[in-house]
Design a protein around this motif. Structure first.
Motif, PDB file in Angstrom:
ATOM      1  N   LYS A  56      61.741 -34.581  44.483  1.00 56.60           N
ATOM      2  CA  LYS A  56      60.814 -33.550  44.029  1.00 56.60           C
ATOM      3  C   LYS A  56      59.692 -33.397  45.051  1.00 56.60           C
ATOM      4  O   LYS A  56      58.985 -34.349  45.363  1.00 56.60           O
ATOM      5  CB  LYS A  56      60.262 -33.891  42.652  1.00 56.60           C
ATOM      6  N   ILE A  57      59.568 -32.168  45.563  1.00 60.31           N
ATOM      7  CA  ILE A  57      58.580 -31.856  46.594  1.00 60.31           C
ATOM      8  C   ILE A  57      57.591 -30.858  46.011  1.00 60.31           C
ATOM      9  O   ILE A  57      57.986 -29.819  45.467  1.00 60.31           O
ATOM     10  CB  ILE A  57      59.247 -31.248  47.842  1.00 60.31           C
ATOM     11  N   SER A  58      56.304 -31.149  46.137  1.00 59.11           N
ATOM     12  CA  SER A  58      55.276 -30.256  45.603  1.00 59.11           C
ATOM     13  C   SER A  58      54.452 -29.653  46.729  1.00 59.11           C
ATOM     14  O   SER A  58      54.153 -30.318  47.729  1.00 59.11           O
ATOM     15  CB  SER A  58      54.345 -31.014  44.651  1.00 59.11           C
ATOM     16  N   GLY A  59      54.089 -28.398  46.538  1.00 58.82           N
ATOM     17  CA  GLY A  59      53.225 -27.718  47.500  1.00 58.82           C
ATOM     18  C   GLY A  59      51.750 -27.947  47.242  1.00 58.82           C
ATOM     19  O   GLY A  59      50.906 -27.237  47.809  1.00 58.82           O
ATOM     20  N   LEU A  63      54.389 -29.429  53.758  1.00 64.23           N
ATOM     21  CA  LEU A  63      55.498 -29.400  52.804  1.00 64.23           C
ATOM     22  C   LEU A  63      56.829 -29.649  53.509  1.00 64.23           C
ATOM     23  O   LEU A  63      57.664 -30.433  53.040  1.00 64.23           O
ATOM     24  CB  LEU A  63      55.520 -28.065  52.066  1.00 64.23           C
ATOM     25  N   LEU A  64      57.037 -29.002  54.654  1.00 61.85           N
ATOM     26  CA  LEU A  64      58.290 -29.198  55.385  1.00 61.85           C
ATOM     27  C   LEU A  64      58.420 -30.633  55.879  1.00 61.85           C
ATOM     28  O   LEU A  64      59.526 -31.194  55.911  1.00 61.85           O
ATOM     29  CB  LEU A  64      58.373 -28.216  56.555  1.00 61.85           C
ATOM     30  N   GLN A  65      57.307 -31.247  56.242  1.00 61.92           N
ATOM     31  CA  GLN A  65      57.359 -32.646  56.670  1.00 61.92           C
ATOM     32  C   GLN A  65      57.817 -33.553  55.532  1.00 61.92           C
ATOM     33  O   GLN A  65      58.550 -34.525  55.757  1.00 61.92           O
ATOM     34  CB  GLN A  65      55.984 -33.079  57.186  1.00 61.92           C
ATOM     35  N   THR A 101      69.722 -35.502  49.384  1.00 63.11           N
ATOM     36  CA  THR A 101      70.483 -34.261  49.594  1.00 63.11           C
ATOM     37  C   THR A 101      70.201 -33.212  48.522  1.00 63.11           C
ATOM     38  O   THR A 101      70.653 -32.078  48.641  1.00 63.11           O
ATOM     39  CB  THR A 101      71.998 -34.548  49.597  1.00 63.11           C
ATOM     40  N   ASP A 102      69.475 -33.596  47.481  1.00 66.69           N
ATOM     41  CA  ASP A 102      69.187 -32.680  46.375  1.00 66.69           C
ATOM     42  C   ASP A 102      67.674 -32.576  46.224  1.00 66.69           C
ATOM     43  O   ASP A 102      66.990 -33.595  46.058  1.00 66.69           O
ATOM     44  CB  ASP A 102      69.822 -33.207  45.084  1.00 66.69           C
ATOM     45  N   PHE A 103      67.160 -31.326  46.278  1.00 69.58           N
ATOM     46  CA  PHE A 103      65.714 -31.131  46.310  1.00 69.58           C
ATOM     47  C   PHE A 103      65.269 -30.153  45.225  1.00 69.58           C
ATOM     48  O   PHE A 103      65.925 -29.135  44.982  1.00 69.58           O
ATOM     49  CB  PHE A 103      65.280 -30.578  47.671  1.00 69.58           C
ATOM     50  N   PHE A 106      68.883 -26.991  47.401  1.00 67.58           N
ATOM     51  CA  PHE A 106      67.454 -26.794  47.188  1.00 67.58           C
ATOM     52  C   PHE A 106      67.250 -25.880  45.985  1.00 67.58           C
ATOM     53  O   PHE A 106      67.816 -24.783  45.932  1.00 67.58           O
ATOM     54  CB  PHE A 106      66.804 -26.140  48.411  1.00 67.58           C
ATOM     55  N   ARG A 107      66.456 -26.320  45.030  1.00 63.98           N
ATOM     56  CA  ARG A 107      66.020 -25.455  43.933  1.00 63.98           C
ATOM     57  C   ARG A 107      64.534 -25.202  44.134  1.00 63.98           C
ATOM     58  O   ARG A 107      63.740 -26.154  44.174  1.00 63.98           O
ATOM     59  CB  ARG A 107      66.302 -26.112  42.580  1.00 63.98           C
ATOM     60  N   VAL A 108      64.169 -23.924  44.247  1.00 64.38           N
ATOM     61  CA  VAL A 108      62.832 -23.566  44.713  1.00 64.38           C
ATOM     62  C   VAL A 108      62.151 -22.622  43.728  1.00 64.38           C
ATOM     63  O   VAL A 108      62.778 -21.685  43.210  1.00 64.38           O
ATOM     64  CB  VAL A 108      62.908 -22.876  46.100  1.00 64.38           C
ATOM     65  N   LYS A 109      60.864 -22.858  43.511  1.00 62.62           N
ATOM     66  CA  LYS A 109      60.032 -21.930  42.746  1.00 62.62           C
ATOM     67  C   LYS A 109      58.895 -21.431  43.639  1.00 62.62           C
ATOM     68  O   LYS A 109      58.315 -22.196  44.403  1.00 62.62           O
ATOM     69  CB  LYS A 109      59.449 -22.611  41.505  1.00 62.62           C
TER      70      LYS A 109
END
Length: 277
Positions: free
Chosen positions: A4-7, A20-22, A33-35, A59-62
């Motif tokens: 889980k990646i947060s902006g 965020l990309l880092q 492999t799953d984001f 990638f699942r993105v909002k």
């Protein structure tokens, strides 16, 4: 396990796109492999990422910013929960990009491979400069509703499908001046179209076209969660296709143009000169 990646940082303040990309790169180095990514207009999410082991990435993105899925690589899947701004799928090189809303200007611009599915409409110049290298699968752009103007200009290859759902009141589901400079590829379209250039043909479907749409439409509608439109869209009497004229056909048309001298004598200065009678 999903990374889980947060902006946003711990103080709920938006971080930069670079930060965020880092975070994504660090997770990739750990073998993820799953984001699942909560963005706030961050650019370039889901683009040219790959795992060292060559595993496919998801990638699942909002709330993405520009260029979501740009330079996307074969085997990767990017799912956008909602709409996207400009340049989604720009220069797509093989990824599957699913947009569960509208997509902005220049969607699939310069796409060379992969598939892009859009659950709404796309903006101006979408599909422009799509191309096909025969060494790779041709790019595909599937649009549930309509495109903005200048769509598919200078298209050189690939396939676009514009379904025209909820577009009954529109003058053209391809906007204005679509397919200008088109030299290759095919645009399947359902609904009214106007102002196409002389360089293209508008044709009825043949058996191969119907087979292609029959196979692809269920997959498209399932990906964007709009299965209810399948019966409506498989009435193929409502569809046509746009293809580029061959080089020979274009040369013939150009050979019929008057010379500069003929135009000057017979049109420009005829009947009273350039300022009228």
């Amino acid at each position: 396990m999903t990374a889980k990646i947060s902006g946003f940082n711990d103080s709920n303040i938006r971080i930069s796109t670079q930060e965020l990309l880092q975070q994504i790169y660090v997770a990739l180095d750990k073998g993820e492999t799953d984001f699942e990514i909560l963005s706030s207009g961050h650019h370039d999410i889901g683009g040219p990422f790959w795992s060292v082991e060559g595993k496919p990435l998801k990638f699942r993105v909002k709330n993405p910013g520009q260029r979501v899925g740009a330079f996307g690589l074969a085997g990767n899947q990017i799912i956008v929960e909602g709409s996207t701004p400009a340049d989604a799928g720009w220069l797509n090189a093989g990824a599957e990009l699913i947009i569960k809303g509208d997509s902005g200007d220049t969607t699939a611009h310069c796409a060379a491979s992969g598939k892009i599915f859009v659950a709404g409409q796309v903006g101006t110049r979408s599909g422009s400069l799509m191309k096909h290298d025969p060494a790779f699968p041709a790019p595909e752009l599937w649009v549930l509703k309509n495109t903005g103007s200048f769509s598919f200009e200078f298209m050189g290859g690939g396939t676009a499908i514009v379904c025209g759902i909820d577009c009954e009141e529109r003058d053209s589901v391809l906007g204005e001046r679509s397919c200008m400079g088109m030299v290759g590829g095919t645009v399947y379209v359902r609904g009214p179209v106007r102002n196409l250039p002389d360089e293209v043909w508008m044709l009825d479907l043949n058996a191969a076209d119907i087979d292609f749409l029959s196979a692809g439409l269920p997959v498209f509608l399932k990906n964007i969660e709009r299965d209810k439109y399948l019966e409506q869209l498989t009435d193929f009497s409502q569809w046509q296709k746009v293809t580029a004229k061959s080089d020979e056909e274009r040369r013939l048309r150009h050979s019929m143009r008057p010379t500069m001298r003929e135009f000057r004598l017979n049109t420009w200065v005829a009947d009273g000169g350039i300022f009228g009678g």
